[in-house]
Structures are given as structure tokens and as C-alpha cells.
Enzyme design. Sequence first.
Site, PDB file in Angstrom:
ATOM      1  N   TRP A   1       0.812  -1.220   0.000  1.00 25.85           N
ATOM      2  CA  TRP A   1       0.000   0.000   0.000  1.00 25.85           C
ATOM      3  C   TRP A   1       0.847   1.272   0.000  1.00 25.85           C
ATOM      4  O   TRP A   1       0.334   2.365  -0.218  1.00 25.85           O
ATOM      5  CB  TRP A   1      -0.920   0.017   1.234  1.00 25.85           C
ATOM      6  N   LYS A   2       2.131   1.137   0.286  1.00 29.54           N
ATOM      7  CA  LYS A   2       3.021   2.302   0.425  1.00 29.54           C
ATOM      8  C   LYS A   2       2.383   3.298   1.407  1.00 29.54           C
ATOM      9  O   LYS A   2       1.697   2.868   2.336  1.00 29.54           O
ATOM     10  CB  LYS A   2       3.320   2.924  -0.950  1.00 29.54           C
TER      11      LYS A   2
ATOM     12  N   GLU B   1      11.977  -6.134  -8.563  1.00 32.84           N
ATOM     13  CA  GLU B   1      11.248  -4.913  -8.928  1.00 32.84           C
ATOM     14  C   GLU B   1      12.194  -3.961  -9.667  1.00 32.84           C
ATOM     15  O   GLU B   1      12.927  -3.192  -9.018  1.00 32.84           O
ATOM     16  CB  GLU B   1      10.709  -4.217  -7.678  1.00 32.84           C
TER      17      GLU B   1
ATOM     18  N   GLY C   1       1.755  -2.461  -6.314  1.00 33.55           N
ATOM     19  CA  GLY C   1       1.629  -1.136  -5.719  1.00 33.55           C
ATOM     20  C   GLY C   1       0.264  -0.528  -5.997  1.00 33.55           C
ATOM     21  O   GLY C   1      -0.729  -0.842  -5.351  1.00 33.55           O
ATOM     22  N   GLY C   2       0.200   0.336  -6.996  1.00 30.64           N
ATOM     23  CA  GLY C   2      -1.022   1.094  -7.285  1.00 30.64           C
ATOM     24  C   GLY C   2      -2.280   0.250  -7.390  1.00 30.64           C
ATOM     25  O   GLY C   2      -3.339   0.620  -6.856  1.00 30.64           O
TER      26      GLY C   2
HETATM   27  P1  13P Z   1       3.400  -0.246  -8.826  1.00 30.12           P
HETATM   28  O1  13P Z   1       2.617  -1.551  -8.930  1.00 30.12           O
HETATM   29  O2  13P Z   1       2.565   0.913  -8.454  1.00 30.12           O
HETATM   30  O3  13P Z   1       4.263  -0.054 -10.033  1.00 30.12           O
HETATM   31  O4  13P Z   1       4.425  -0.434  -7.578  1.00 30.12           O
HETATM   32  C1  13P Z   1       5.208  -1.567  -7.504  1.00 30.12           C
HETATM   33  C2  13P Z   1       5.876  -1.606  -6.181  1.00 30.12           C
HETATM   34  O5  13P Z   1       6.746  -0.813  -5.895  1.00 30.12           O
HETATM   35  C3  13P Z   1       5.445  -2.621  -5.228  1.00 30.12           C
HETATM   36  O6  13P Z   1       6.314  -2.725  -4.148  1.00 30.12           O
END
Ligand code: 13P
Length: 251
Positions: free
Chosen positions: A13-14, A167, A232-233
Amino acid sequence: MSHARRLLVVGNWKMHGTHASNEVLLEGLRSAGPLPCDAAVCVPFPYLAQAAERLARSPLAWGAQDCSAFEEGAYTGEVSAVMLADFGCRYVIVGHSERRALHAESDQTVADKARAALARGVTPIVCVGETLAQREAGETEVIVKRQLSAVIHTLGHCAGEMVVAYEPVWAIGTGHSASPEQAQAVHALLRSQLQAATRHAGGMRLLYGGSVKPDNAATLFAQPDIDGGLIGGAALKAADFLAICRAGVLR
Ligand code: 13P
């Protein structure tokens, strides 16, 4: 093609969400019913209790996005693996590129965090990945091997218990995922490095992260050495995250 490893899909979720918005997201996830893969969300520290409460008795596990390399003590602002275990965390992300870049985490710091997590029964999801400049300079292999090597040496015979996430920094949050072939090539490399060190690499899960969406997850997860995703998103919308969880069904 048959795969020995059960897929794992983890939402990162950051630094997003509020108590109220999390209620909606967690309810959407909780009510999904059985999933064809293992799944978890890694939430900001203040919301661990909320995730633990809402996801108890659901198919989803929960975890955090970082932990301290230390057990306890005078480390203002830090959160220990002991505390994560206390909140029932199954996973913790360590060495995310945002932490490596913005908080100057070294390969050894990342390795020490992974060791601290494993010591408390929390599975570290160790992130590795090259920048665009490094890829263009032909350094991808050297960079990811160096990042993983520090963790392998620090964990020793426990290295087989971690999850690794590849990643590529240039694919994170950009909408430009690595192609399945690009990702597979790095995953195969990482698995052979792990195999040489642990001899258990055949059972280890290697996740891909970087712009994974419902419409590209299936082809990524179909690759022989891609065992799921770090999202992430797309993890911020229950429907998208669940669609990604279901994308591995056909592999
Ligand atoms: P996104 O899926 O938003 O590109 O982010 C990937 C991420 O950093 C997951 O840790």
C-alpha cells in the site's frame, strides 16, 4: 505447464490510506471468498491493528513495509520485527527501492532487516532491482546479484525461507511493466543464484513487481520462474487486487 510453487500476491500500500478508506478496501478484500493463491497486504504501521482485525479469518494475510534491523532499544521512530510478530504479521517487505533510494539503505542493512524478521518468524520479502541507467549500462545482472548476495550471506542456512521480489526501478509506478521475457530472464538468474546457495530454490517464491495490473498479470505469472507479484497502485482497489490474485489460475 505445472508449477510446484503456489502463487503469492502481495499488495504494497506504500504511504496511502486513512482509517476510513482502509475500511472500504479491507471490506472489499475480506468479502472476496476463497482465493486461488496466497495473498497478503503490507500496510502502513499505524494501520496494522486495523488490517489484523479486518482480515482475521479471511484468506488474506497482512504485513508491514519495513522493519528495524534491531530487536529493541534506543531507535527512535523504528518498528521492530518483534512488534510486527505481535500484530500477527506474516510478511514484511525489506529493501524496497524507495527505501534504498530515499533512506540510503545499504545491501547489508537490508540483509540485517531480513535476518531480524526471520528470527521472529516474519517472512521477509526482499526486494532487488536495477535502475534504468543500470539496465542501459548492461549492469542488471551485476546489480541484482550483488543485492541478493548480501542477504544470502547474512541469512546463511535460513536463506531458503525468504521471499524475493524482483522490482526493476524503471517499472515501478510508471505504467511500463517489464515484459514477461525480461522479468523471467532476471528471475531465472536469481533462482540459480539461490539454488547455488541454498539448494532449496525450487520451493522458493520469486515475485515480480512494477506496474502489475489486472491486464498484464496473467502473462507475467505464466512465466516459469515468476511465482506471483508485489503490487503497488493496483493494490489500492479491491477489485483490481483480487483480479490480479485470480490471474494465476490458468498457469
Ligand atoms: P506499482 O505496482 O505501483 O508499479 O508499484 C510496484 C511496487 O513498488 C510494489 O512494491
